[in-house]
Design a protein around this motif. Sequence first.
Motif, mmCIF file in Angstrom:
data_model
loop_
_atom_site.group_PDB
_atom_site.id
_atom_site.type_symbol
_atom_site.label_atom_id
_atom_site.label_comp_id
_atom_site.label_asym_id
_atom_site.label_seq_id
_atom_site.Cartn_x
_atom_site.Cartn_y
_atom_site.Cartn_z
ATOM 1 N N GLN B 151 27.044 -30.080 33.197
ATOM 2 C CA GLN B 151 27.112 -31.493 33.604
ATOM 3 C C GLN B 151 26.829 -31.679 35.090
ATOM 4 N N LEU B 152 26.886 -30.583 35.865
ATOM 5 C CA LEU B 152 26.742 -30.714 37.311
ATOM 6 C C LEU B 152 25.297 -31.061 37.678
ATOM 7 N N VAL B 153 25.142 -31.949 38.632
ATOM 8 C CA VAL B 153 23.813 -32.325 39.120
ATOM 9 C C VAL B 153 23.824 -32.235 40.645
ATOM 10 N N PRO B 154 22.641 -32.172 41.267
ATOM 11 C CA PRO B 154 22.604 -32.139 42.727
ATOM 12 C C PRO B 154 23.140 -33.440 43.318
ATOM 13 N N ARG B 155 23.631 -33.348 44.543
ATOM 14 C CA ARG B 155 24.025 -34.544 45.269
ATOM 15 C C ARG B 155 23.413 -34.489 46.658
ATOM 16 N N TRP B 156 22.896 -35.600 47.104
ATOM 17 C CA TRP B 156 22.576 -35.749 48.511
ATOM 18 C C TRP B 156 23.873 -36.175 49.197
ATOM 19 N N VAL B 157 24.023 -35.810 50.485
ATOM 20 C CA VAL B 157 25.229 -36.240 51.203
ATOM 21 C C VAL B 157 24.908 -37.392 52.153
ATOM 22 N N THR B 158 23.708 -37.951 51.988
ATOM 23 C CA THR B 158 23.249 -38.993 52.911
ATOM 24 C C THR B 158 22.891 -40.275 52.161
ATOM 25 N N THR B 159 23.494 -40.481 50.997
ATOM 26 C CA THR B 159 23.135 -41.646 50.177
ATOM 27 C C THR B 159 24.318 -42.563 49.932
ATOM 28 N N ASP B 160 25.374 -42.438 50.742
ATOM 29 C CA ASP B 160 26.551 -43.283 50.510
ATOM 30 C C ASP B 160 26.222 -44.766 50.597
ATOM 31 N N GLU B 161 25.373 -45.108 51.567
ATOM 32 C CA GLU B 161 25.107 -46.526 51.785
ATOM 33 C C GLU B 161 24.366 -47.162 50.601
ATOM 34 N N PRO B 162 23.247 -46.566 50.144
ATOM 35 C CA PRO B 162 22.610 -47.161 48.964
ATOM 36 C C PRO B 162 23.483 -47.072 47.706
ATOM 37 N N ALA B 163 24.307 -46.028 47.598
ATOM 38 C CA ALA B 163 25.194 -45.936 46.422
ATOM 39 C C ALA B 163 26.168 -47.108 46.420
ATOM 40 N N LEU B 164 26.787 -47.383 47.575
ATOM 41 C CA LEU B 164 27.729 -48.503 47.652
ATOM 42 C C LEU B 164 27.019 -49.824 47.358
ATOM 43 N N ALA B 165 25.810 -49.978 47.890
ATOM 44 C CA ALA B 165 25.057 -51.217 47.646
ATOM 45 C C ALA B 165 24.818 -51.425 46.147
ATOM 46 N N ALA B 166 24.501 -50.346 45.433
ATOM 47 C CA ALA B 166 24.248 -50.471 43.995
ATOM 48 C C ALA B 166 25.543 -50.785 43.238
ATOM 49 N N TYR B 167 26.664 -50.177 43.663
ATOM 50 C CA TYR B 167 27.944 -50.517 43.027
ATOM 51 C C TYR B 167 28.276 -51.997 43.235
ATOM 52 N N LEU B 168 28.003 -52.506 44.440
ATOM 53 C CA LEU B 168 28.258 -53.933 44.701
ATOM 54 C C LEU B 168 27.354 -54.813 43.833
ATOM 55 N N ALA B 169 26.110 -54.374 43.653
ATOM 56 C CA ALA B 169 25.200 -55.124 42.776
ATOM 57 C C ALA B 169 25.720 -55.123 41.341
ATOM 58 N N LEU B 170 26.330 -54.014 40.933
ATOM 59 C CA LEU B 170 26.908 -53.957 39.580
ATOM 60 C C LEU B 170 28.065 -54.946 39.449
ATOM 61 N N LEU B 171 28.931 -54.997 40.460
ATOM 62 C CA LEU B 171 30.055 -55.945 40.408
ATOM 63 C C LEU B 171 29.539 -57.374 40.281
ATOM 64 N N GLU B 172 28.480 -57.677 41.023
ATOM 65 C CA GLU B 172 27.938 -59.039 40.935
ATOM 66 C C GLU B 172 27.374 -59.307 39.550
ATOM 67 N N ARG B 173 26.857 -58.271 38.926
ATOM 68 C CA ARG B 173 26.293 -58.468 37.591
ATOM 69 C C ARG B 173 27.376 -58.618 36.523
ATOM 70 N N THR B 174 28.420 -57.770 36.601
ATOM 71 C CA THR B 174 29.447 -57.849 35.545
ATOM 72 C C THR B 174 30.406 -59.005 35.795
ATOM 73 N N GLY B 175 30.588 -59.416 37.046
ATOM 74 C CA GLY B 175 31.662 -60.354 37.359
ATOM 75 C C GLY B 175 32.996 -59.632 37.386
ATOM 76 N N PRO B 176 34.115 -60.390 37.409
ATOM 77 C CA PRO B 176 35.438 -59.782 37.552
ATOM 78 C C PRO B 176 35.647 -58.648 36.552
ATOM 79 N N CYS B 177 36.231 -57.549 37.032
ATOM 80 C CA CYS B 177 36.297 -56.337 36.218
ATOM 81 C C CYS B 177 37.464 -55.467 36.652
ATOM 82 N N VAL B 178 37.717 -54.422 35.876
ATOM 83 C CA VAL B 178 38.593 -53.320 36.268
ATOM 84 C C VAL B 178 37.701 -52.136 36.616
ATOM 85 N N ILE B 179 37.979 -51.464 37.718
ATOM 86 C CA ILE B 179 37.250 -50.236 38.057
ATOM 87 C C ILE B 179 38.173 -49.046 37.834
#
Lengths: 308, 308
Positions: B151-179
């Motif tokens: 199950q392990l995959v590579p990770r970049w350690v320099t992608t926190d900013e775009p990762a957070l941006a995509a999570y925020l885009a997901l929240l906007e798409r789903t609306g109120p949620c539990v994480i």
Amino acid sequence: MGSFHVGGRAVTVEGLPVTQQPPLAPGSLPARFDPNGRYLVEQMYVQYFVPEPLRGRVPLLLWHGGGMTGVNWETTPDGREGWLNLFLRWGWAVFNCDAVERGRSGWPALPVPLWEADPLSIPVEHAAERFRLDRPGSQFPREAMEQFGRQLVPRWVTTDEPALAAYLALLERTGPCVIVAHSQGGSFAFQAAQRRPDLVRALVALEPAATGDPKDAGRLRDVPVLLVYGDFIEDDPRWPEMRRRALAQADAVRHAGGQVDVVDLPAHGLRGNSHMLMMERNNREVAALVRRWLQARGLEQAPAPAGG
Amino acid sequence: MGSFHVGGRAVTVEGLPVTQQPPLAPGSLPARFDPNGRYLVEQMYVQYFVPEPLRGRVPLLLWHGGGMTGVNWETTPDGREGWLNLFLRWGWAVFNCDAVERGRSGWPALPVPLWEADPLSIPVEHAAERFRLDRPGSQFPREAMEQFGRQLVPRWVTTDEPALAAYLALLERTGPCVIVAHSQGGSFAFQAAQRRPDLVRALVALEPAATGDPKDAGRLRDVPVLLVYGDFIEDDPRWPEMRRRALAQADAVRHAGGQVDVVDLPAHGLRGNSHMLMMERNNREVAALVRRWLQARGLEQAPAPAGG
């Protein structure tokens, strides 16, 4: 429903220095990083769904094409149900996978690369041209071209052998099955069926990139094959010759006593399909055509009589 | 059920030569390769399931940890049902994603790399040590260590900013949620909840790598938080301090009028859990504990009365 990884092998890395990694999350702590040890590589991710009532007599395996993942078969780029959902609704157990090194199958970022050559990504315009998505009259949902572009993943061109090995491991795990394969997946499907014809009850190849070894055409004698082609083949620089080679293989299989059906969608009134025919506006009609062919092979049980 | 990619942006590559690729499948034809054009990058893959009857009052989002994908929440390495299936059975709509550049989210193999630094893979033994899978008395299904390693995959350690941006885009798409977030996913979840507390009805953080910006603790005032920790924390080189920092943040949130509950599983009679507690032998008990906490927050509808 569930998932697993199948196939692959372990490689061991030795003798490299242990280092300190900076914190991997803001506010986290530095971590010791030891690259030495065993890595699991060349496995394949498979997600499966078993519907009730079950009508497919064997599992149906979806094998995607090059530079993409099993996402191809899920929701279409314009948000409609893909073939995964459709075949589930029709009562088929469906196994959807990501080829070796693609998507959730993972790839190893080792200090010394595992495979020769670098991975390739292709830009959206190039995919649109190569996959014939941009032709006038196309069924491709062009307003969703960017959503399709987000499905693209890098491909190595030197991983055919481990990819085929993992597909064969999947066949051994599922037992007798139907394979529905697209493009590069079609090439793997023909090779896999030639190795293990006992495990393939039928092979549906949607614009396969290749059709296996011509010398072994006879090994497909007992595997019913359906070849499906979209529109705009004639004007393409590559597809007329690729289709011609597949038809030659079809002739060789028939000569050996096998059965190959060829469907050119425009000849069946389905016009405007590109290479990505499983996700286009008429994707349900194309799936229904494949389903009828499987039904005619006796691979889908009739529904229980009403009130029975 | 279905899937989509959310977030990301386009980058354009220009001025590179067009080349001929050798055949990409045996028996196929050479292809023209034009690397120039638009690439869609930094998007996030999301797969969702909506059960019937629906009892969760909002969607439940599963955010995995570093070096892994949403596969963490699916079938456990030893073949039992994961949290995805369990919460679906309990009536929650579940959105399971692969963080940016991981798994089916894809990453761009561009002629000039998009992100600084190289991606990292870690060997299985290293994961076992770092995730505390190898401790005596562990609930981790050690016979399935290799299946977990797949199950392990590579990770970049320099992608926190775009990762957070995509999570925020997901929240906007789903609306109120539990994480429900694990490890590195927990760090993103705290940051996302601090940006958009209006969209997070509750945050369950399983051994979060970090807990957001201490300066903005007050922004979590209206977001109920549950912190969950496994066993073997005290003897680990990093987790006592990481837990201490999270508890300090919890105090700051409470001081601002918020509510944070902390569950150390051993104190609740659940012993032997590692960092990968969602896939261990007692994963159902840990999930049930999380579910009871959500129920106590009024986030799950009671079942319709029998015969009603």
